[in-house]
Write a protein that holds these residues in place. Structure first.
Motif, mmCIF file in Angstrom:
data_model
loop_
_atom_site.group_PDB
_atom_site.id
_atom_site.type_symbol
_atom_site.label_atom_id
_atom_site.label_comp_id
_atom_site.label_asym_id
_atom_site.label_seq_id
_atom_site.Cartn_x
_atom_site.Cartn_y
_atom_site.Cartn_z
ATOM 1 N N ASP A 122 121.608 -4.166 35.777
ATOM 2 C CA ASP A 122 122.159 -4.413 37.154
ATOM 3 C C ASP A 122 123.655 -3.948 37.110
ATOM 4 N N ALA A 123 124.317 -4.291 38.062
ATOM 5 C CA ALA A 123 125.880 -3.848 38.335
ATOM 6 C C ALA A 123 126.570 -4.563 37.380
ATOM 7 N N GLU A 124 126.239 -5.656 36.786
ATOM 8 C CA GLU A 124 126.988 -6.340 35.790
ATOM 9 C C GLU A 124 126.610 -5.792 34.484
ATOM 10 N N LYS A 125 125.483 -5.557 34.187
ATOM 11 C CA LYS A 125 125.162 -4.864 32.846
ATOM 12 C C LYS A 125 125.880 -3.424 32.617
ATOM 13 N N LEU A 126 125.592 -2.692 33.684
ATOM 14 C CA LEU A 126 126.440 -1.380 33.675
ATOM 15 C C LEU A 126 127.629 -1.349 33.312
ATOM 16 N N LEU A 127 128.365 -2.515 34.089
ATOM 17 C CA LEU A 127 129.711 -2.725 33.901
ATOM 18 C C LEU A 127 130.157 -3.052 32.210
ATOM 19 N N ASP A 128 129.297 -3.984 31.700
ATOM 20 C CA ASP A 128 129.654 -4.494 30.647
ATOM 21 C C ASP A 128 129.241 -3.315 29.569
ATOM 22 N N GLU A 129 128.170 -2.356 29.648
ATOM 23 C CA GLU A 129 127.651 -1.699 28.452
ATOM 24 C C GLU A 129 128.347 -0.426 28.510
ATOM 25 N N GLY A 130 128.588 0.119 30.101
ATOM 26 C CA GLY A 130 129.379 1.345 30.256
ATOM 27 C C GLY A 130 128.278 2.474 30.622
ATOM 28 N N ILE A 131 129.080 3.593 31.239
ATOM 29 C CA ILE A 131 128.183 4.600 31.574
ATOM 30 C C ILE A 131 127.700 5.329 30.311
ATOM 31 N N TYR A 132 128.356 5.266 29.151
ATOM 32 C CA TYR A 132 127.873 6.120 28.047
ATOM 33 C C TYR A 132 126.626 5.529 27.473
ATOM 34 N N GLU A 133 126.577 4.271 27.359
ATOM 35 C CA GLU A 133 125.064 3.718 26.864
ATOM 36 C C GLU A 133 124.151 3.796 27.728
ATOM 37 N N PHE A 134 124.210 3.747 29.238
ATOM 38 C CA PHE A 134 123.339 3.914 30.154
ATOM 39 C C PHE A 134 122.763 5.113 30.166
ATOM 40 N N SER A 135 123.660 6.199 30.123
ATOM 41 C CA SER A 135 123.334 7.715 30.166
ATOM 42 C C SER A 135 122.514 7.981 28.879
ATOM 43 N N GLN A 136 123.032 7.433 27.554
ATOM 44 C CA GLN A 136 122.105 7.639 26.401
ATOM 45 C C GLN A 136 120.707 7.109 26.434
ATOM 46 N N GLN A 137 120.447 6.019 27.026
ATOM 47 C CA GLN A 137 119.145 5.575 27.301
ATOM 48 C C GLN A 137 118.291 6.690 28.244
ATOM 49 N N VAL A 138 119.007 6.823 29.104
ATOM 50 C CA VAL A 138 118.257 7.880 30.343
ATOM 51 C C VAL A 138 117.960 9.298 29.438
#
Length: 315
Positions: A122-138
């Motif tokens: 969610d927005a909070e988790k994205l802010l907490d982990e950052g775009i780098y971690e999110f994109s690495q997951q994708v």
């Protein structure tokens, strides 16, 4: 095979590739901006991300100005944005469900894990982990899906349709990345003087297409305008180049028995013509009007995809 199932397989491949490229471009551009040259402001980077995704107008309909949090949320998680990465992942699962009886259990389970992992954000988790971690997951999950596609499916029309969707979308996304970065460079360096600032853009361009290391090894030189464009357009041995993917689209179309395809105007003719054009062009012939050339390429690929759906995959 029913047209409905063929349509689902084709679009499943396209959405896998689209989500991956959008995630990588957003990651590379945003993270690299943290220590970028002064000419590359944060606003410049955010605009570049929206332009590559083709959602700049959609963004401004919802938000009055560019902010880090709003752009990153709109591109990644906003379910009201049908072009967000999360929407693309939902479309992967939706299309896989439509063709569930044709794909392997392993691929279906991997798609479900991908869907649920990314929907835990969610927005909070994205802010907490950052775009780098999110994109690495994708990117990681996308690679897993393509591994299961290549290693668990019989080489029949099912595999060919998914592969055609993947390679067609990859050619589209690489062309979109190239157009976006060329326009970015024109903003930074309208006189085309070159230099470190422009070279920095070629580096981020190649990293956005997972091409930086191979480009350096192939040319044994640092990235520049000519070798970056030539590598991503015309290298027939590099899997991210447009010519490589157009060749595989043509090959897939030739192996799928589309009824009624003969002569000029057929999908085989259109795919063969653009693939052949790329085989015999050189960078010297197109570099002066490169944006126009890439836009023409995109239109031709969109025409092939449209004809494919209208004549063979409509239901």
């Amino acid at each position: 095979m029913l047209s409905r199932i063929g349509n689902s397989l084709f679009w499943m491949g396209r959405y896998i590739e689209r989500a991956e490229h959008l995630a990588r471009y957003t990651k590379v551009q945003y993270v690299s901006s943290l220590d970028a040259p002064l000419a590359q402001t944060k606003e410049f980077v955010l605009e570049s991300i929206l332009n590559m995704a083709g959602i700049t107008a959609n963004y401004y309909q919802k938000y009055p100005q560019l902010t880090d949090e709003e752009v990153l949320y709109f591109v990644t998680l906003d379910e009201s944005n049908p072009f967000s990465i999360l929407s693309n992942i939902g479309f992967i699962r939706e299309n896989a469900r439509g063709a569930r009886d044709c794909i392997s259990l392993e691929l279906w389970e991997a798609i479900n894990r991908f869907y649920h992992t990314m929907n835990s954000y969610d927005a909070e988790k994205l802010l907490d982990e950052g775009i780098y971690e999110f994109s690495q997951q994708v990117e990681g999950n996308s690679s897993v899906l393509k591994g299961y596609i290549d290693n668990t499916l019989i080489r029949n029309e099912v595999w060919m349709l998914i592969a055609m969707g993947i390679h067609m979308e990859r050619a589209i996304q690489v062309a979109r990345i190239l157009i976006t970065k060329l326009k970015d460079i024109d903003k930074i360096d309208p006189a085309k003087l070159g230099g470190p600032v422009e070279n920095y853009q070629w580096t981020t361009l190649l990293m956005s297409a997972e091409s930086f290391d191979m480009n350096k090894r192939y040319y044994k030189a640092n990235p520049n305008r000519r070798n970056s464009l030539e590598f991503l357009l015309f290298n027939p041995a590099f899997p991210k180049s447009i010519v490589y993917n157009l060749n595989l689209v043509q090959e897939a179309i030739e192996h799928i028995s589309f009824q009624g395809q003969t002569g000029k105007g057929s999908i085989s003719f259109m795919a063969g013509r653009i693939a052949t054009q790329y085989k015999f062009l050189t960078i010297e012939e197109v570099e002066d009007d490169i944006v126009e050339f890439l836009s023409d390429t995109l239109n031709k690929i969109y025409d092939i995809a449209r004809l494919l759906e209208e004549k063979y995959l409509i239901y």
